[in-house]
Design a protein around this motif. Structure first.
Motif, PDB file in Angstrom:
ATOM      1  N   LEU A 126       0.855  -1.185   0.000  1.00 33.88           N
ATOM      2  CA  LEU A 126       0.000   0.000   0.000  1.00 33.88           C
ATOM      3  C   LEU A 126       0.894   1.238   0.000  1.00 33.88           C
ATOM      4  O   LEU A 126       1.696   1.439   0.906  1.00 33.88           O
ATOM      5  CB  LEU A 126      -0.905   0.010   1.232  1.00 33.88           C
ATOM      6  CG  LEU A 126      -1.832   1.225   1.342  1.00 33.88           C
ATOM      7  CD1 LEU A 126      -2.952   1.146   0.311  1.00 33.88           C
ATOM      8  CD2 LEU A 126      -2.411   1.348   2.743  1.00 33.88           C
ATOM      9  N   SER A 127       0.738   2.082  -0.992  1.00 39.14           N
ATOM     10  CA  SER A 127       1.642   3.211  -1.179  1.00 39.14           C
ATOM     11  C   SER A 127       0.920   4.536  -0.941  1.00 39.14           C
ATOM     12  O   SER A 127      -0.293   4.596  -0.733  1.00 39.14           O
ATOM     13  CB  SER A 127       2.222   3.183  -2.594  1.00 39.14           C
ATOM     14  OG  SER A 127       1.165   3.196  -3.540  1.00 39.14           O
ATOM     15  N   ASP A 128       1.699   5.604  -1.022  1.00 35.65           N
ATOM     16  CA  ASP A 128       1.137   6.936  -0.789  1.00 35.65           C
ATOM     17  C   ASP A 128       0.037   7.269  -1.783  1.00 35.65           C
ATOM     18  O   ASP A 128      -0.973   7.895  -1.428  1.00 35.65           O
ATOM     19  CB  ASP A 128       2.247   7.988  -0.884  1.00 35.65           C
ATOM     20  CG  ASP A 128       3.228   7.909   0.276  1.00 35.65           C
ATOM     21  OD1 ASP A 128       2.903   7.226   1.269  1.00 35.65           O
ATOM     22  OD2 ASP A 128       4.304   8.527   0.201  1.00 35.65           O
ATOM     23  N   ASP A 129       0.205   6.856  -3.045  1.00 35.11           N
ATOM     24  CA  ASP A 129      -0.804   7.190  -4.053  1.00 35.11           C
ATOM     25  C   ASP A 129      -2.124   6.479  -3.786  1.00 35.11           C
ATOM     26  O   ASP A 129      -3.201   7.053  -4.020  1.00 35.11           O
ATOM     27  CB  ASP A 129      -0.293   6.882  -5.468  1.00 35.11           C
ATOM     28  CG  ASP A 129      -0.024   5.398  -5.677  1.00 35.11           C
ATOM     29  OD1 ASP A 129       0.651   4.793  -4.821  1.00 35.11           O
ATOM     30  OD2 ASP A 129      -0.503   4.840  -6.689  1.00 35.11           O
ATOM     31  N   LEU A 130      -2.069   5.241  -3.266  1.00 31.88           N
ATOM     32  CA  LEU A 130      -3.314   4.546  -2.948  1.00 31.88           C
ATOM     33  C   LEU A 130      -3.972   5.138  -1.710  1.00 31.88           C
ATOM     34  O   LEU A 130      -5.208   5.208  -1.628  1.00 31.88           O
ATOM     35  CB  LEU A 130      -3.033   3.052  -2.735  1.00 31.88           C
ATOM     36  CG  LEU A 130      -2.553   2.283  -3.971  1.00 31.88           C
ATOM     37  CD1 LEU A 130      -2.399   0.803  -3.651  1.00 31.88           C
ATOM     38  CD2 LEU A 130      -3.515   2.475  -5.140  1.00 31.88           C
ATOM     39  N   LEU A 131      -3.176   5.583  -0.755  1.00 32.00           N
ATOM     40  CA  LEU A 131      -3.757   6.248   0.414  1.00 32.00           C
ATOM     41  C   LEU A 131      -4.416   7.560  -0.006  1.00 32.00           C
ATOM     42  O   LEU A 131      -5.491   7.918   0.500  1.00 32.00           O
ATOM     43  CB  LEU A 131      -2.673   6.490   1.460  1.00 32.00           C
ATOM     44  CG  LEU A 131      -3.135   7.085   2.793  1.00 32.00           C
ATOM     45  CD1 LEU A 131      -4.199   6.213   3.437  1.00 32.00           C
ATOM     46  CD2 LEU A 131      -1.962   7.283   3.733  1.00 32.00           C
ATOM     47  N   LYS A 132      -3.794   8.251  -0.919  1.00 33.73           N
ATOM     48  CA  LYS A 132      -4.392   9.490  -1.427  1.00 33.73           C
ATOM     49  C   LYS A 132      -5.718   9.201  -2.127  1.00 33.73           C
ATOM     50  O   LYS A 132      -6.694   9.962  -1.989  1.00 33.73           O
ATOM     51  CB  LYS A 132      -3.418  10.165  -2.389  1.00 33.73           C
ATOM     52  CG  LYS A 132      -3.903  11.509  -2.913  1.00 33.73           C
ATOM     53  CD  LYS A 132      -2.858  12.150  -3.812  1.00 33.73           C
ATOM     54  CE  LYS A 132      -3.340  13.508  -4.320  1.00 33.73           C
ATOM     55  NZ  LYS A 132      -2.308  14.162  -5.189  1.00 33.73           N
TER      56      LYS A 132
END
Length: 557
Positions: free
Chosen positions: A286-292
């Motif tokens: 899970l990366s920053d772009d998916l959290l965004k």
């Protein structure tokens, strides 16, 4: 509304009159009580006894049938059927039970009332169809692979017209049983399935997809344990399936499922699914772009976010949480690789009145200044987990926790090795001590090796404390137990394992001084002997439910 006042005699000069409140308010108050307290409430008066029979309070209680008590229960039901009115539980658990006549007797008398059934090592599917007409939920925790029982799998979910929830995400449930239940969901067309929790591997992927597609228009809660990276050819099927969901409110995905699969799921789910709880624990990619993406899609609905072990999230990703910080009630960041800057800018750039529960366990690179700021700006926290945050949790940062977080009900400080007696007691009378948290119900201090008898005598004074964990506090001895049982009389769960200075006589003080004790763990207390067992069996056999001592297994009392 009740039209009478309830009077309690206090002494010869005065009487306590309880206010004339609507029934709905009394029931709301009672929902905050534990099961044991609800049973006491029933004894106060007939009015309160009647109120405790409402469904939302009855669900706080459950009937547990084991291989040890089944025969006795069956005999009592046959000889005294009137006792059924006291055993009308909506929740039933079976532990280690096999198909037998005594089980059929229990189902015959009590089956009508059961809404939720939990099976642990109890493969009794072949007898469920005709005895549980009101069943709504089935939970499987461990069903062993025993061939003689597998062949008798014949549960028919169509027999339960109100059925709407199936949980079988535990790895201890055999492959065959999972497949049979999934086929039930396909062939019997449970039209109102709302909650589904499961694990799968590649061999089951197509069946899982077909099941989800059939129930996409009714599911509100979905839990998927995926420990495999799906093939690229299958990702399109997942996309089409999740595009059909419209009512999903809770999404739980566990396991390292791979970035591409996780991205497909989150992108395909439409914003009309007003997700209020998202649990992605263990999603290592899970990366920053998916959290965004999560924040952008569900900023108006998400209230609970679990990101434990999501170690690809950076401070930049965490800062995105600022957009939902006034909506978020629960946040789990345990074992994430974060710094104080990301944490402070993400959720406490200024005062946050919304957050109620925060888990920061095993974030070891925080400083004590971070804890001080968190305490000042999260004034409504009721649950705080700082396990193994040993650099940040010191006597100085505890001062801020005790001063500003007065609403705390659950505090976890395991392995915070720098805590001392002065931190809990307070350096001087003018500064707040842990006793300032008057409503504390759970306190865990496992591995806080600098604590001594002083903390138990002078710091731990909680009339509402239910659970206390003191394992590996090696400086605690028997002389402090008397103060503990006096100042924490409501304890129901006590763990003092590996406290080597505790003497045999401390067991007697515990069992006599804590009448509500239900669970006791004294594993590896080397001074305990046969006298300890005698004390526990003699004085707690009516109340103690679980006893753990120097043996391989837990004793069920």
């Amino acid at each position: 509304m009740s039209d009478t006042l309830i009077a309690f005699p206090m002494d010869a000069q005065e009487t306590l009159l309880l206010p004339d409140l609507p029934n709905e308010i009394w029931i709301k108050i009672f929902t905050y009580l534990a099961h044991g307290d609800v049973q006491q409430v029933k004894l106060v008066c007939k009015h309160w006894c009647d109120l405790c029979r409402v469904p939302e309070l009855k669900r706080k209680s459950k009937l547990v049938i084991t291989a040890h008590n089944l025969k006795d229960l069956s005999q009592v039901l046959k000889t005294n059927p009137e006792i059924c009115k006291y055993l009308q539980y909506e929740c039933l658990e079976l532990h280690g039970v096999k198909v037998q006549k005594d089980l059929l007797t229990a189902f015959e008398y009590l089956g009508y009332y059961i809404r939720q059934l939990k099976l642990h090592e109890s493969p009794v599917f072949c007898v469920l169809n005709d005895y549980l007409p009101e069943l709504e939920e089935l939970i499987l925790t461990r069903i062993p692979s025993i061939q003689s029982y597998v062949n008798n799998f014949s549960v028919d979910l169509y027999k339960f017209p109100k059925f709407k929830s199936l949980h079988m995400s535990c790895a201890g449930v055999t492959y065959y049983i999972k497949i049979q239940l999934l086929r039930n969901l396909i062939y019997d067309q449970c039209e109102h399935l709302e909650r589904l929790s499961l694990e799968f591997d590649r061999s089951q992927e197509d069946l899982i997809l077909y099941t989800l597609e059939l129930h996409a228009d009714s599911l509100r809660q979905l839990g998927i344990g995926n420990h495999w990276n799906s093939k690229p050819s299958t990702l399109v099927k997942w996309q089409r399936t999740f595009e059909k969901f419209t009512k999903l409110e809770v999404l739980k995905i566990t396991g390292n499922c791979g970035y591409n699969w996780l991205k497909i799921i989150l992108e395909s789910l439409g914003a009309e699914n007003r997700l209020r709880a998202i649990d992605l624990s263990g999603s290592l990619e899970l990366s920053d772009d998916l959290l965004k993406l999560i924040v952008r899609k569900w900023s108006n609905s998400v209230e609970s976010l679990d990101l434990m072990f999501c170690q690809c999230i950076t401070d930049d990703g965490l800062k995105q949480l600022g957009a939902i910080k006034n909506k978020l009630h629960h946040l789990n960041l345990a074992k994430c690789r974060l710094t104080a800057d990301g944490l402070l800018q993400g959720i406490v750039e200024n005062t946050n009145y919304a957050l109620r529960s925060l888990n920061l366990s095993h974030i070891t690179n925080m400083a004590e200044e971070c804890i001080c700021l968190l305490a000042q700006r999260l004034c409504n926290l009721t649950t705080l987990n700082l396990e193994n945050c040993y650099e940040a949790v010191t006597d100085s940062s505890l001062y801020y926790i005790f001063r500003y977080l007065k609403r705390l009900r659950h505090l976890i400080l395991d392995d915070c090795i720098h805590i001392t007696d002065e931190g809990l007691i307070g350096p001087d009378p003018s500064k707040p001590a842990i006793s300032n948290l008057k409503g504390l119900q759970t306190l865990s201090l496992r591995g806080c090796g600098n604590l001594s008898n002083r903390s138990l005598r002078e710091a731990l004074n909680f009339q509402e404390l239910r659970k206390l964990e003191l394992s590996y506090c090696h400086n605690i001895s028997s002389s402090a137990i008397e103060g503990l049982v006096q100042h924490c009389p409501a304890l129901e769960d006590l763990t003092i394992s590996s406290c080597f200075m505790l003497a045999d006589n401390s067991v007697l003080q515990i069992v006599l001084g804590l009448p509500r004790l239900r669970k006791l763990n004294v594993r590896n207390c080397i001074n305990y002997n046969a006298h300890s067992v005698d004390y526990e069996m003699t004085y707690t056999y009516k109340t103690l439910q679980e006893l753990t001592m120097n043996c391989a297994n837990t004793l069920e009392v």
